[in-house]
Design an enzyme around this catalytic site. Structure first.
Site, PDB file in Angstrom:
ATOM      1  N   CYS A  26      13.400 -14.308 -23.630  1.00 59.84           N
ATOM      2  CA  CYS A  26      12.818 -15.644 -23.687  1.00 59.84           C
ATOM      3  C   CYS A  26      12.324 -15.978 -22.283  1.00 59.84           C
ATOM      4  O   CYS A  26      12.189 -15.093 -21.450  1.00 59.84           O
ATOM      5  CB  CYS A  26      13.833 -16.651 -24.200  1.00 59.84           C
ATOM      6  SG  CYS A  26      15.241 -16.904 -23.115  1.00 59.84           S
ATOM      7  N   ALA A  27      12.109 -17.243 -22.018  1.00 57.88           N
ATOM      8  CA  ALA A  27      11.564 -17.635 -20.719  1.00 57.88           C
ATOM      9  C   ALA A  27      12.527 -17.325 -19.575  1.00 57.88           C
ATOM     10  O   ALA A  27      12.135 -16.779 -18.559  1.00 57.88           O
ATOM     11  CB  ALA A  27      11.189 -19.105 -20.721  1.00 57.88           C
TER      12      ALA A  27
END
Length: 105
Positions: free
Chosen positions: A8-9
């Site tokens: 994810c980020a």
């Protein structure tokens, strides 16, 4: 044991998804090891550990193509997950993605 990397980020918000995946695996009689990392950490994870598949969180779907190059070079299947899979209740959708990658029946 099935080893799934989730990206994810930043790798922090995905802990709920990792826990849901592990729990769903147990419910299905499967042992799953999973870890969440930021997209910048994927290449290093593929160098240092053996992962069976990579799930890409919806918020970094735009990174799928460059991540795919890295994953495919190591022979690791990768897929962007559906937004509904990115929640504590989305484990059944995560399992569909594992089927899509031919990691489970």
């Amino acid at each position: 044991m099935l080893r799934i990397l989730l990206t994810c980020a930043g790798g922090m918000s995905s802990s709920m998804v990792v826990n849901a995946l592990i729990k769903e695996g147990k419910n299905r009689g499967m042992e799953i090891e999973s870890k969440a990392v930021g997209t910048a950490e994927v290449a290093g994870e593929l160098e240092s550990s053996k992962w069976d598949g990579i799930l890409v969180a919806p918020q970094v779907r735009h990174m799928l193509d460059p991540l795919k190059v890295t994953a495919e070079a190591k022979g690791v299947p990768i897929v962007a997950i559906k937004p509904q899979a990115y929640s504590p209740l989305g484990a059944k959708f995560l399992m569909e993605h594992l089927k899509e990658m031919n990691l489970i029946d």
